[in-house]
Design a protein around this motif. Structure first.
Motif, PDB file in Angstrom:
ATOM      1  N   TYR A  81       0.803  -1.175   0.073  1.00  0.00           N
ATOM      2  CA  TYR A  81      -0.089  -0.293  -0.069  1.00  0.00           C
ATOM      3  C   TYR A  81       1.051   1.295  -0.010  1.00  0.00           C
ATOM      4  O   TYR A  81       1.785   1.283   0.741  1.00  0.00           O
ATOM      5  N   THR A  82       0.565   2.240  -0.773  1.00  0.00           N
ATOM      6  CA  THR A  82       1.037   3.693  -0.671  1.00  0.00           C
ATOM      7  C   THR A  82      -0.225   4.668  -0.623  1.00  0.00           C
ATOM      8  O   THR A  82      -1.162   4.739  -1.012  1.00  0.00           O
ATOM      9  N   GLY A  83       0.371   5.540   0.475  1.00  0.00           N
ATOM     10  CA  GLY A  83      -0.692   6.751   0.610  1.00  0.00           C
ATOM     11  C   GLY A  83      -0.353   7.840  -0.431  1.00  0.00           C
ATOM     12  O   GLY A  83      -1.110   8.736  -0.471  1.00  0.00           O
ATOM     13  N   MET A  84       0.535   7.748  -1.113  1.00  0.00           N
ATOM     14  CA  MET A  84       0.962   8.560  -2.209  1.00  0.00           C
ATOM     15  C   MET A  84       0.057   8.301  -3.416  1.00  0.00           C
ATOM     16  O   MET A  84      -0.758   7.220  -3.657  1.00  0.00           O
ATOM     17  N   GLY A  85       0.069   9.117  -4.549  1.00  0.00           N
ATOM     18  CA  GLY A  85      -0.860   8.849  -5.684  1.00  0.00           C
ATOM     19  C   GLY A  85      -2.187   9.485  -5.473  1.00  0.00           C
ATOM     20  O   GLY A  85      -3.189   9.182  -6.202  1.00  0.00           O
ATOM     21  N   GLY A  86      -2.161  10.766  -4.724  1.00  0.00           N
ATOM     22  CA  GLY A  86      -3.431  11.707  -4.442  1.00  0.00           C
ATOM     23  C   GLY A  86      -3.712  12.495  -5.431  1.00  0.00           C
ATOM     24  O   GLY A  86      -4.782  13.288  -5.415  1.00  0.00           O
ATOM     25  N   THR A  87      -2.837  12.689  -6.358  1.00  0.00           N
ATOM     26  CA  THR A  87      -2.753  13.786  -7.422  1.00  0.00           C
ATOM     27  C   THR A  87      -2.696  13.248  -8.567  1.00  0.00           C
ATOM     28  O   THR A  87      -2.007  12.245  -9.086  1.00  0.00           O
ATOM     29  N   VAL A  88      -3.078  13.922  -9.787  1.00  0.00           N
ATOM     30  CA  VAL A  88      -2.912  13.565 -11.116  1.00  0.00           C
ATOM     31  C   VAL A  88      -1.509  13.502 -11.587  1.00  0.00           C
ATOM     32  O   VAL A  88      -0.976  12.945 -12.330  1.00  0.00           O
TER      33      VAL A  88
END
Length: 841
Positions: A269-276
């Motif tokens: 799991y990564t909490g990153m990747g919340g932006t385009v």
């Protein structure tokens, strides 16, 4: 699909009940069918109430174990509880993962199928074709109970899972899904996109090995309701000091990416990747690629090494028999032999039942036994190898009563398995002068009988000796270590009291006994012509003498200021009490830690509070004491004849030793900044500085560069830098994940350090602070029944960690004094080599 609060409550109850029933029933019934065992109640047709018939499982899916095959496929699920069109983030993620699958080495490529149709999780034919499932989805119930059961069956068959950012908000009522993703976001997590620094602590996992140590990038950073570190294998953390984490922040340990083997499969799991924009970043795509290589079974990786439960700490020695030191003395240092034996020393304090002599008129004042014990892991037996008669048994009390001399350090010759040579650093009682209260410190070589584990005391060869004052306590040093060139490093303390400077700089020249000051560290640590308060470097020779290697701080032949004012043995000056040192033989970097003075708070008059210090040392130098500490924070000089009156601040770049007790150079080498320093207020305290570079030393203005630690009671205990050796690693070896990490600890076990840290090679040895720190307090257990008072710790040749617990008293041994071993129980990387999707090319 949207739910009212009442409906959510009903579904939560239903899911919890069904999931518990499903997991227990499926596994219990499978065990019955596998073993062919049927209970007597079922066979006899007894009362129906005796054994209930198993309820049918929520899913009857039978997925091939492991799912997928050599034709590697990834299912990218982006279903939404809210329905509607996909978000721009989802579209960006789909495009990025599809491109990742089409690039890279041919044997690491894969096909991607994207869907928002959750019915795939109830179709075993479809679901079983995929090597891994990616969740690129928002929060809420995106699966019904049967679909989640299908995902669970998929993981139990050995499937892989990758969750991205908001996937941690999915299936909010499912404990099983919480375990799958590892943590849940706090409701008050910041929503703004902020640039922050990610500390990439795992330098071996395919998802992180090629990323920068300090990875600066923008994202929407999530806080966690419960910090998962220790329950999962955290591969990267976000540094909260580099952005605004909000009220629900997690602190110095803020995981952002992690993995673990879960319920039969592999979860990342990564909490990153919340932006385009995240999905256009080269490094973020590399992060996702590595995660997918592991979850799809294309490569193996270790996702167990940082999980606390995978370590076992075991006490090896028993308490001493009454009146005897048959198991252990007053613990003061250990070393491991190439064949696995552990040799450890007792300083000189007897058990509490034994008398101590403190009267200087008594010839036996301070007489004690410095014991050498040998633990053999093959027989699990302890042998008392021998005991030296040392000055070191005066008990406790004030600094004009107690003493820290005795048997202080141990090392083994590089050819120990052939010659049995043991080097001991100690203060012989026979050499004390009760009139002048001076003693001789020496480093001697002895021979151990390798068959009997007995030390031949008559074999002593004295390599090096020098005078020390013993009128007052403390700070004797003692550590020793070898580099790869056969040079022996010897750590010596400044042998001065801090009780006459209010706990600040040890620079009061006035207190003395028969002409020898015991409160002026400029006589010792700051003196280029004195071997105390130093780390020495010599090259022992076979005949029991030594030569001086090139490249020490001084040659001993300098003509500066009239000549004869330096000692060529000095490699490092300006240290206070380096009780533990180590050398990484791969790089010959010296690692050291030393105890600071006693001031509880910074002073605008005198300077910094007590700083305990660790330093990575790559070249000879002056590390500051008693002029400067931390990152070149100066103390203030004292006036004479009234040392309570301040003079000017010391110049860290051009310090001068103007003490009346100095017989060395006045002009000293510039001070080198240290790697770690900590005070009662926190780790790495720093202050605003004026135009002359002098810190304000105002407590309300200090900031902390190392928020993962603080002090209080402080006694720095340097540890090793771990090197994993596959050729010699035993069954309990710590895994290669820890390779290159430096272990720093403290005698005490509250907020003080017990961490593995990573340094930036570009700044190591130049005062560069660690870029990453990982707590070891649950792996090397703290607390009264754990290793509460850490006195020394070193890795054996088999890769297991040995540690000495000092005990619960001072200047004695007690029932808690013990040798411990910490082993790794987590097993090999996953998946198993025979379950890789494709053969490595």
């Amino acid at each position: 699909m949207r739910f009212t609060s009442h409906q959510r409550s009903l579904k939560l109850t239903e899911l919890t009940t069904n999931r518990r029933r499903r997991r227990v029933k499926r596994r219990a019934w499978a065990a019955v069918l596998t073993t062919g065992f049927i209970t007597a109640g079922l066979l006899s047709g007894g009362p129906a109430s005796a054994v209930q018939a198993p309820e049918p499982p929520l899913t009857t899916m039978s997925i091939k174990s492991p799912p997928g095959g050599a034709n590697v496929r990834v299912l990218l699920f982006h279903g939404s509880a809210a329905g509607g069109d996909e978000s721009p983030v989802v579209n960006a993620g789909i495009e990025a993962i599809e491109e990742i699958g089409l690039t890279g080495p041919a044997n690491q490529r894969f096909k991607v199928t994207a869907t928002h149709d959750a019915s795939v999780f109830t179709n075993e034919t479809k679901l079983g074709r995929f090597n891994a499932v990616v969740f690129l989805t928002g929060g809420g119930d995106v699966l019904d109970a049967e679909q989640e059961a299908g995902l669970e069956a998929y993981m139990e068959a050995g499937g892989g899972f990758l969750g991205l950012h908001d996937a941690a908000r999915a299936e909010p009522y499912s404990d099983w899904f919480t375990g799958l993703v590892g943590a849940r976001p706090a409701a008050s997590s910041p929503t703004a996109v902020q640039r922050a620094t990610v500390e990439v602590g795992d330098r071996q996992h395919p998802a992180t090995k090629d990323l920068p140590l300090q990875w600066k990038r923008p994202d929407a950073w999530l806080n966690w309701v419960k910090n998962p570190s220790g329950d999962v294998h955290t591969v990267a953390r976000v540094r909260e000091s580099t952005y605004q984490p909000g009220d629900s922040k997690n602190g110095a340990d803020h995981p952002v990416s992690w993995c673990r083997d879960y319920d039969g499969g592999r979860s990342f799991y990564t909490g990153m990747g919340g932006t385009v924009d995240s999905y256009d970043e080269t490094d973020f795509r590399a992060h996702l690629r590595g995660a997918l290589l592991w979850t799809t079974r294309l490569v193996r990786a270790d996702c167990k090494a940082a999980i606390n439960a995978n370590y076992k700490a075991e006490r090896l020695t028993q308490p001493n028999q009454p009146g005897q030191n048959d198991q252990i003395g007053e613990p003061h240092g250990l070393i491991t032999a190439p064949d696995g034996r552990v040799l450890y020393i007792g300083r000189g304090g007897a058990d509490s039942s034994q008398p101590v002599v403190t009267d200087w008129n008594n010839p036996d004042i301070g007489k004690g036994k410095g014991e050498i014990h040998v633990y053999d892991p093959k027989t699990k037996k302890v042998t008392l190898a021998g005991a030296l008669t040392v000055f070191g048994n005066k008990g406790g009390g004030g600094e004009l009563i107690k003493v820290e001399e005795g048997l202080l350090g141990i090392e083994l010759d590089p050819a120990f398995q052939q010659n049995g040579w043991v080097y001991l650093h100690y203060t012989p009682h026979a050499q004390i002068n009760r009139d002048t209260r001076m003693a001789e410190r020496r480093v001697s070589r002895f021979t151990l009988d390798l068959a009997t584990n007995k030390l031949d005391l008559s074999s002593e060869k004295v390599l090096l000796k020098w005078p020390v004052q013993i009128h007052s306590c403390c700070h004797a040093g003692g550590g020793m270590a070898w580099d790869s060139k056969g040079n022996l490093y010897i750590a010596t303390g400044d042998n001065n009291s801090s009780g006459f400077t209010d706990g600040y700089s040890g620079n009061n020249p006035q207190p003395n006994y028969k002409g020898v000051s015991f409160a002026d560290a400029r006589r010792t640590s700051g003196n280029t012509n004195n071997l105390n308060g130093k780390i020495l470097r010599i090259h022992p020779e076979p005949d029991g003498t030594y030569t001086l290697p090139q490249g020490n701080l001084f040659t001993g032949k300098e003509t500066d200021e009239g000549g004869g004012k330096t000692r060529g043995e000095i490699y490092v000056m300006g240290v206070r009490n380096p009780a533990r040192i180590s050398v990484d033989k791969k790089t010959d970097t010296l690692f050291a830690g030393w105890v600071g003075p006693d001031a509880s708070n910074p002073s605008t008059t005198w300077g910094p509070a007590k700083y305990d210090t660790f330093a990575a040392i790559t070249k000879p130098g002056n590390h500051g004491w008693p002029y400067c500490m931390g990152n070149k924070q100066p103390y203030r000089d004292r006036n004479l004849p009234d040392p309570t009156k301040p003079l000017g601040w010391y110049d860290c770049d051009a310090p001068k030793n103007e003490s009346p007790n100095n017989d060395g150079l006045v002009n000293l080498p510039p001070v080198t900044g240290n790697t770690i320093w900590y005070s009662p207020q926190g780790g790495g305290p720093d202050f605003p500085r004026d135009a002359n570079g002098i810190p304000s030393y105002k407590a309300e203005e200090q900031k902390f560069l190392l928020p993962w630690l603080k002090g209080g009671g402080q006694a720095a205990m340097n540890g090793p830098l771990y090197r994993y050796d596959a050729a010699s690693a035993g069954a309990g070896a710590w895994p290669s994940y820890w390779d290159g990490k430096w272990f720093v600890g403290d005698f005490y076990d509250a907020d003080q350090p017990r961490h593995a840290v990573l340094l930036d090679p570009k700044t190591a040895g130049q005062g560069g602070i660690p870029v990453h720190a990982e707590s070891l307090k649950k792996i090397i257990p703290i607390g009264n029944d754990g290793i509460k008072n850490l006195m020394d710790w070193k890795f054996g040749p088999d890769g297991t960690l040995y540690a000495l617990d000092y005990g619960r008293g001072f200047f004695t041994s007690d029932a808690k004094s013990a040798l411990w071993q910490v082993t790794y129980q987590g097993g090999a990387p996953t998946p198993a080599a025979d379950q890789l999707a494709r053969e490595a090319q």
